[in-house]
Design an enzyme around this catalytic site. Structure first.
Site, short mmCIF file in Angstrom:
data_model
loop_
_atom_site.label_atom_id
_atom_site.label_comp_id
_atom_site.label_asym_id
_atom_site.label_seq_id
_atom_site.Cartn_x
_atom_site.Cartn_y
_atom_site.Cartn_z
N GLY A 1 0.83 -1.41 0.00
CA GLY A 1 0.20 0.08 -0.10
C GLY A 1 0.78 1.27 -0.02
O GLY A 1 1.87 1.15 0.39
N GLN B 1 2.93 10.03 1.39
CA GLN B 1 4.30 9.30 0.91
C GLN B 1 5.21 9.79 -0.17
O GLN B 1 6.08 9.26 -0.23
CB GLN B 1 4.06 7.64 1.23
CG GLN B 1 3.64 7.05 2.51
CD GLN B 1 3.44 5.65 2.50
OE1 GLN B 1 2.57 4.93 2.22
NE2 GLN B 1 4.70 5.04 2.73
N CYS C 1 6.57 -0.46 6.47
CA CYS C 1 6.17 0.86 5.97
C CYS C 1 7.04 1.39 4.93
O CYS C 1 8.52 1.20 5.34
CB CYS C 1 5.82 1.95 6.89
SG CYS C 1 5.04 3.41 6.05
N LEU C 2 7.02 1.77 3.60
CA LEU C 2 7.74 2.08 2.87
C LEU C 2 8.53 3.42 3.28
O LEU C 2 9.60 3.71 2.73
CB LEU C 2 7.30 2.33 1.39
CG LEU C 2 6.71 1.10 0.82
CD1 LEU C 2 5.83 1.30 -0.61
CD2 LEU C 2 7.84 0.11 0.35
N HIS D 1 -3.65 0.87 7.96
CA HIS D 1 -2.42 1.58 7.84
C HIS D 1 -2.24 2.59 6.75
O HIS D 1 -1.84 3.72 7.47
CB HIS D 1 -1.11 0.38 7.45
CG HIS D 1 -0.17 0.92 7.28
ND1 HIS D 1 0.95 0.12 7.97
CD2 HIS D 1 0.46 1.78 6.44
CE1 HIS D 1 2.18 1.08 7.50
NE2 HIS D 1 1.85 1.60 6.62
N GLU D 2 -2.97 2.44 5.75
CA GLU D 2 -2.88 3.50 4.69
C GLU D 2 -3.81 4.75 5.08
O GLU D 2 -3.67 5.74 4.86
CB GLU D 2 -3.20 3.21 3.39
CG GLU D 2 -2.48 1.96 2.62
CD GLU D 2 -1.05 2.44 2.80
OE1 GLU D 2 -0.48 3.30 2.60
OE2 GLU D 2 -0.10 1.39 3.00
N HIS E 1 -1.90 6.94 7.46
CA HIS E 1 -1.14 7.96 6.70
C HIS E 1 -1.78 9.28 6.47
O HIS E 1 -1.26 10.44 6.82
CB HIS E 1 -0.54 7.49 5.55
CG HIS E 1 0.58 6.68 5.91
ND1 HIS E 1 1.74 7.03 6.14
CD2 HIS E 1 0.87 5.33 5.37
CE1 HIS E 1 2.62 5.96 6.38
NE2 HIS E 1 2.25 4.92 5.80
NI NI Z 1 3.04 3.06 5.68
#
Ligand code: NI
Length: 158
Positions: free
Chosen positions: A46, A51, A91-92, A133-134, A137
Site C-alpha cells: 500500500g 508518502q 512501511c515504505l 495502515h494507509e 497515513h
Molecule cells: Ni506506511
C-alpha cells in the site's frame, strides 16, 4: 507514468492531516498511476499520497494477488470495523524496521475510484490491515505510533 520519490519518516509531511481531493481529474489520475507504479516497483502492499509528498486524501492498495486490480481509494471513509487481529507491519517510509500492531480483523471502507465513482471494499486479515495502515497515513499517523513492539530488519528480510 513515473516513479515518485518516497518520503521517509522524519519529514513533517508524514505528520500532517491530509485534505480531501476536491475532484478526481486527469491530474489525480496521473498521481494515482504514478503511485501504483511506485508501489509495484517497491514491492509494498500500500502507498498513501503523503508518502509521495502530496497532502491529499487518497491511497492505493495492492496485495499482489493474481487477477486483482490495484484498489484506489480517494477520500476514503470507514463504514464498519470489527474484531481484532495482531500482526506485523512495515512501511515504505520507514525502511529497515517492522513492528507488531493490533488492528481490526474486518473493515468496510468506501471512497472514490480512479474514475471518481464510489466504490466499497470489504477486507479481512492483511487487506483490512492495509486499509487501516494507509488510512492512518492520511491522518498523519504512522504504524510505529501504534506498535507495541518494533525491531530492525536484517538485510535478507528487506
Ligand atoms: Ni506506511
Amino acid at each position: 507514468m513515473a516513479l515518485r520519490k518516497i518520503v521517509e519518516i522524519g519529514d513533517d509531511i508524514l505528520r500532517k492531516k491530509c485534505r480531501p481531493v476536491a475532484e478526481v481529474n486527469d491530474r489525480t489520475r496521473v498521481l494515482i498511476d504514478d503511485m501504483i507504479e511506485t508501489l509495484h516497483h517497491t514491492g509494498g502492499v500500500g502507498l498513501a499520497a503523503p508518502q509521495v509528498g502530496v497532502m491529499r486524501r487518497l491511497f492505493v492498495v495492492d496485495l499482489g494477488e493474481e487477477d486483482t486490480e490495484p484498489m484506489v481509494l480517494v477520500n476514503p471513509e470507514f463504514l464498519e470495523q470489527s474484531g481484532e487481529q495482531d500482526g506485523d507491519e512495515g512501511c515504505l517510509s520507514i525502511p529497515g524496521k517492522a513492528g507488531s500492531v493490533v488492528r481490526p480483523e474486518y473493515v468496510k471502507i468506501k471512497g472514490l475510484n480512479r474514475d471518481g465513482e464510489e466504490v466499497v471494499y470489504e477486507g479481512t486479515g492483511l487487506l483490512a490491515r492495509a486499509f487501516c495502515h494507509e488510512y492512518d497515513h492520511l491522518e498523519g499517523i504512522m504504524y510505529v505510533d501504534k506498535a507495541y513492539e518494533l525491531w530492525e530488519l536484517g538485510d535478507e528480510e528487506q
